[in-house]
Design an enzyme around this catalytic site. Sequence first.
Site, PDB file in Angstrom:
ATOM      1  CB  SER A  62      -0.959   0.012   1.192  1.00 38.52           C
ATOM      2  OG  SER A  62      -2.036  -0.867   0.970  1.00 38.52           O
ATOM      3  CE  LYS A 200      -1.732   3.899   2.691  1.00 35.71           C
ATOM      4  NZ  LYS A 200      -1.673   2.903   3.783  1.00 35.71           N
ATOM      5  CB  THR A 201       1.151   1.424   6.915  1.00 39.47           C
ATOM      6  OG1 THR A 201      -0.227   1.550   6.542  1.00 39.47           O
ATOM      7  CG2 THR A 201       1.412   2.157   8.217  1.00 39.47           C
ATOM      8  N   GLY A 202       2.368  -0.106   4.619  1.00 38.87           N
ATOM      9  CA  GLY A 202       2.125  -1.118   3.598  1.00 38.87           C
ATOM     10  C   GLY A 202       2.325  -2.498   4.191  1.00 38.87           C
TER      11      GLY A 202
END
Length: 259
Positions: A62, A200-202
Amino acid sequence: MKHLAVVTLLLFPLMAIAEDQELAALFKNHKTNGTIILTSLDGISTFVHNDKRANKRFSTASTFKILNSLIALEEGLVSTAESVIKWDGTQYEYELWNKNQTLKSAFQVSCVWCYQKLARKVGSEKYRDYISSVSYGRLLDEFNETTFWLDNGLTISAVEQINFLKKVYSHSISFSSSSYETLREIMVVEESPSYTLRAKTGWAARVTPQVGWYVGYVEVKDNVWFFATNIEISSSKDLVLRKEITESALRIKGIIKDA
């Protein structure tokens, strides 16, 4: 704070930056295999743990929503942070996905169906052109336009994440000012009197071993610091470590301070 037009550091693989022992200790204490890069906008200061892994590409997961949001905005599929993406009633495992979303909420809750809906409208050829023009990681010659950022069709290294984020911050990629400003709005994670954190995380859950990401930048009074962290994920319990390790690293290096 004015954006700088020139980005000079990390436009090449890390080679001669010494292992940072304080950062290494964070990973050791959490018994986690991973990497982290912290670097200032001007490139004068850089701290790295595990430079070999920092140059290795993993599924973007993501974190691709940063570029994907810019693409959707540039293509006119959404126009503001509050643009609505309509839910079709399908029930998903994550309750927060089961409703209409805005671009901002879709970004913040990592709503997969939202970005898949946008992806069908962008199409594979435009994705190929955008990703190539930005020099964003590596895209396979053949890929599924609605899953490529989840299934290893698009991979990127921590070094390349930093390079991309610096380009985004300096507006050196050919996107409109309004697209950049909307991205800045939806990326905000935390604001305080002394700093603003955008990130942003992923979670690459469809690959083995699974990989967790946390990438972004922190604006402080007199500088901007960029970070890219990835770790191996053995179970969902490990996901909190993406932020925990990154935020601890930012504090250890004095980049952000508790009030």
